[in-house]
Design a protein around this motif. Structure first.
Motif, mmCIF file in Angstrom:
data_model
loop_
_atom_site.group_PDB
_atom_site.id
_atom_site.type_symbol
_atom_site.label_atom_id
_atom_site.label_comp_id
_atom_site.label_asym_id
_atom_site.label_seq_id
_atom_site.Cartn_x
_atom_site.Cartn_y
_atom_site.Cartn_z
ATOM 1 N N GLY A 174 58.564 -2.494 -12.054
ATOM 2 C CA GLY A 174 58.607 -1.078 -12.359
ATOM 3 C C GLY A 174 57.280 -0.348 -12.312
ATOM 4 N N GLU A 175 56.178 -1.063 -12.075
ATOM 5 C CA GLU A 175 54.870 -0.429 -12.211
ATOM 6 C C GLU A 175 54.462 0.446 -11.033
ATOM 7 N N MET A 176 55.114 0.300 -9.873
ATOM 8 C CA MET A 176 54.655 1.051 -8.703
ATOM 9 C C MET A 176 55.802 1.334 -7.748
ATOM 10 N N MET A 177 55.763 2.526 -7.160
ATOM 11 C CA MET A 177 56.636 2.874 -6.053
ATOM 12 C C MET A 177 55.759 3.489 -4.970
ATOM 13 N N LYS A 178 56.269 3.534 -3.759
ATOM 14 C CA LYS A 178 55.501 4.045 -2.630
ATOM 15 C C LYS A 178 56.070 5.394 -2.211
ATOM 16 N N ILE A 179 55.166 6.379 -2.066
ATOM 17 C CA ILE A 179 55.585 7.692 -1.577
ATOM 18 C C ILE A 179 54.965 7.976 -0.207
ATOM 19 N N GLY A 180 54.328 6.998 0.358
ATOM 20 C CA GLY A 180 53.735 7.141 1.676
ATOM 21 C C GLY A 180 53.042 5.852 2.061
ATOM 22 N N ARG A 181 52.544 5.812 3.262
ATOM 23 C CA ARG A 181 51.835 4.630 3.758
ATOM 24 C C ARG A 181 50.682 5.065 4.648
ATOM 25 N N ARG A 182 49.658 4.251 4.653
ATOM 26 C CA ARG A 182 48.569 4.482 5.593
ATOM 27 C C ARG A 182 49.035 4.212 7.027
ATOM 28 N N GLY A 183 48.373 4.852 7.962
ATOM 29 C CA GLY A 183 48.608 4.522 9.352
ATOM 30 C C GLY A 183 47.895 3.233 9.708
ATOM 31 N N SER A 184 48.328 2.613 10.782
ATOM 32 C CA SER A 184 47.714 1.356 11.212
ATOM 33 C C SER A 184 47.587 1.361 12.729
ATOM 34 N N MET A 185 46.392 1.019 13.210
ATOM 35 C CA MET A 185 46.182 0.895 14.644
ATOM 36 C C MET A 185 45.164 -0.207 14.916
ATOM 37 N N THR A 186 45.241 -0.769 16.100
ATOM 38 C CA THR A 186 44.342 -1.834 16.514
ATOM 39 C C THR A 186 43.707 -1.447 17.840
ATOM 40 N N ALA A 187 42.401 -1.683 17.953
ATOM 41 C CA ALA A 187 41.683 -1.394 19.199
ATOM 42 C C ALA A 187 41.090 -2.679 19.746
ATOM 43 N N TYR A 188 41.239 -2.883 21.041
ATOM 44 C CA TYR A 188 40.763 -4.076 21.723
ATOM 45 C C TYR A 188 39.673 -3.662 22.716
ATOM 46 N N PHE A 189 38.485 -4.234 22.578
ATOM 47 C CA PHE A 189 37.350 -3.888 23.432
ATOM 48 C C PHE A 189 36.972 -5.077 24.318
ATOM 49 N N THR A 190 36.618 -4.771 25.552
ATOM 50 C CA THR A 190 36.082 -5.769 26.465
ATOM 51 C C THR A 190 34.807 -5.215 27.089
ATOM 52 N N VAL A 191 33.689 -5.910 26.848
ATOM 53 C CA VAL A 191 32.421 -5.531 27.463
ATOM 54 C C VAL A 191 32.191 -6.435 28.664
ATOM 55 N N LYS A 192 31.998 -5.830 29.824
ATOM 56 C CA LYS A 192 31.780 -6.592 31.057
ATOM 57 C C LYS A 192 30.298 -6.506 31.434
ATOM 58 N N GLY A 193 29.646 -7.667 31.516
ATOM 59 C CA GLY A 193 28.250 -7.740 31.915
ATOM 60 C C GLY A 193 28.101 -8.522 33.198
ATOM 61 N N VAL A 194 26.975 -9.197 33.318
ATOM 62 C CA VAL A 194 26.710 -10.042 34.486
ATOM 63 C C VAL A 194 26.256 -11.405 33.987
ATOM 64 N N GLN A 195 26.973 -12.452 34.405
ATOM 65 C CA GLN A 195 26.640 -13.808 33.977
ATOM 66 C C GLN A 195 25.312 -14.255 34.592
ATOM 67 N N GLY A 196 24.607 -15.118 33.846
ATOM 68 C CA GLY A 196 23.346 -15.633 34.368
ATOM 69 C C GLY A 196 22.823 -16.784 33.541
ATOM 70 N N HIS A 197 21.670 -17.303 33.950
ATOM 71 C CA HIS A 197 21.028 -18.415 33.248
ATOM 72 C C HIS A 197 20.301 -17.867 32.024
ATOM 73 N N ALA A 198 20.430 -18.563 30.896
ATOM 74 C CA ALA A 198 19.808 -18.100 29.664
ATOM 75 C C ALA A 198 18.284 -18.061 29.766
#
Length: 382
Positions: A174-198
């Motif tokens: 009985g302590e809580m009820m919900k009158i709304g919810r946060r939104g939820s989203m996910t972002a996926y990032f890809t960084v493209k570089g150039v491979q090489g010798h360290a």
């Protein structure tokens, strides 16, 4: 005289249905038979691999319609050997009912179904009651409540108010009820570089420094300070991956994922534009390409405090002796879909064990939940 529906026994029967998303497992078949026998008109609204059930008592134009939304699908059991009792046993031991879905949320479905059946039998209301039960809340949620709402719109079905029976109480009934919810989203990032010798970094373009810079910029940014009904929005970096096992190779690509839980100060479109702008700034600074994809689970929403929240809060206080907090905390629920159809709030039992090994619920809470739902129906149609 017909005996009242026992919500504990009904919950136990539902728990014995192995309804791991998207498998129906017999749960909706059981509910359809029970509700049909009580005078509800039932329709299966299956879509894709998902099974859904729509049940109505009363005519479409018979006054107001009070709706209930819930789900009978459950998450996987995990390591079955780690369970003290069988995950689909539905056994009662020392006042606790055990099984996957005991809290999330077969008990809520059983409590409302039992309340609704007894209510229309004992005091047929001047109005209608709808149950919209899905088998796809724990999955992608594409063919579950969304399919039910699509079908309702196509067939002229309306709810004037809706209660979602998710577990909402953190510790005490009985302590809580919900009158709304946060939104939820996910972002996926890809960084493209150039491979090489360290040993010759000038001949490569390392994607990791720009990725780390971008993740730091995003994680360090304050999205907001909270709003009237919501805490501050949050952004979490959940993974950064390169897949590089060599110590002498600069990788060509790096990937990262962030999850944002946002309040009503934002929309997913606004946040997507901000993420893209941040990525473009870093890409220009480091001379790399940064690709981005986003998925949105739901937008933030609020049902302003008013008649519906007052109705539920009054019933909870009468049965539990506690005035529930009006909250927007937690993750997402199918209320994010229902809110486009009608005013919606959520109330259910204590959710401490949901999704855990040894998920279980106090029997007394199921009985109390039926009493609360019964009072809500009685007061709504008074």
């Amino acid at each position: 005289m017909t005996s009242p529906i026992d919500p504990v026994q009904l919950t136990a029967d539902l728990l014995r249905c192995p309804s791991v998303t998207p498998v129906e497992g017999g749960a909706l078949v059981l509910l359809e038979a029970l509700l049909t026998g009580a005078g509800f008109t039932c329709t299966r609204v299956d879509r894709g691999e998902v099974c859904n059930l729509f049940a109505r008592w009363g005519g479409k134009t018979n006054g107001r319609t009070f709706g209930f939304n819930g789900h009978t699908d459950v998450v996987p059991v995990g390591d079955e050997a780690a369970w003290t009792q069988g995950p689909f046993s539905g056994v009662i031991i020392d006042g606790w009912l055990w099984g996957r879905g005991a809290t999330d949320m077969k008990s809520g479905v059983a409590a409302f179904a039992a309340a609704a059946i007894d209510f229309v039998r004992d005091t047929p209301p001047d109005g209608s009651i709808v149950l919209a039960i899905t088998g796809d809340e724990e999955g992608d949620a594409v063919d579950g409540t969304v399919a039910l709402l699509d079908w309702m719109q196509a067939n002229g079905e309306v709810m004037h108010a809706c209660l979602v029976g998710e577990p909402t109480c953190p510790n005490e009934m009985g302590e809580m009820m919900k009158i709304g919810r946060r939104g939820s989203m996910t972002a996926y990032f890809t960084v493209k570089g150039v491979q090489g010798h360290a040993a010759y970094p000038h001949r490569a373009n390392n994607p990791l420094p720009p990725m780390v810079r971008l993740m730091d910029r995003l994680a360090s940014h304050t999205l907001d300070q909270g709003t009237d009904h919501f805490d501050a929005s949050t952004l979490a970096v959940v993974t950064v991956d390169t897949g590089n096992t060599a110590t002498n190779v600069i990788p060509s690509e790096s990937r990262a994922t962030v999850n944002i839980r946002f309040n009503d100060a934002h929309t997913s479109a606004d946040l997507t534009a901000w993420l893209r702008d941040e990525a473009d700034k870093v890409a220009a600074q480091f001379g790399v390409e940064i690709a981005m994809q986003t998925t949105v689970s739901g937008e933030s929403f609020i049902t302003p405090p008013g008649p519906l929240s007052d109705l539920v809060a009054t019933a909870v206080q009468a049965e539990c002796g506690v005035m529930p907090e009006l909250s927007t905390s937690g993750g997402t629920s199918d209320a994010r879909f229902v809110k486009d159809h009608c005013p919606v709030v959520e109330f259910g039992l204590v959710g401490k064990t949901m999704h855990q090994v040894d998920e279980r619920v106090e029997v007394a809470q199921i009985i109390q939940l039926k009493q609360i739902y019964t009072r809500i129906l009685r007061d709504y149609f008074a």
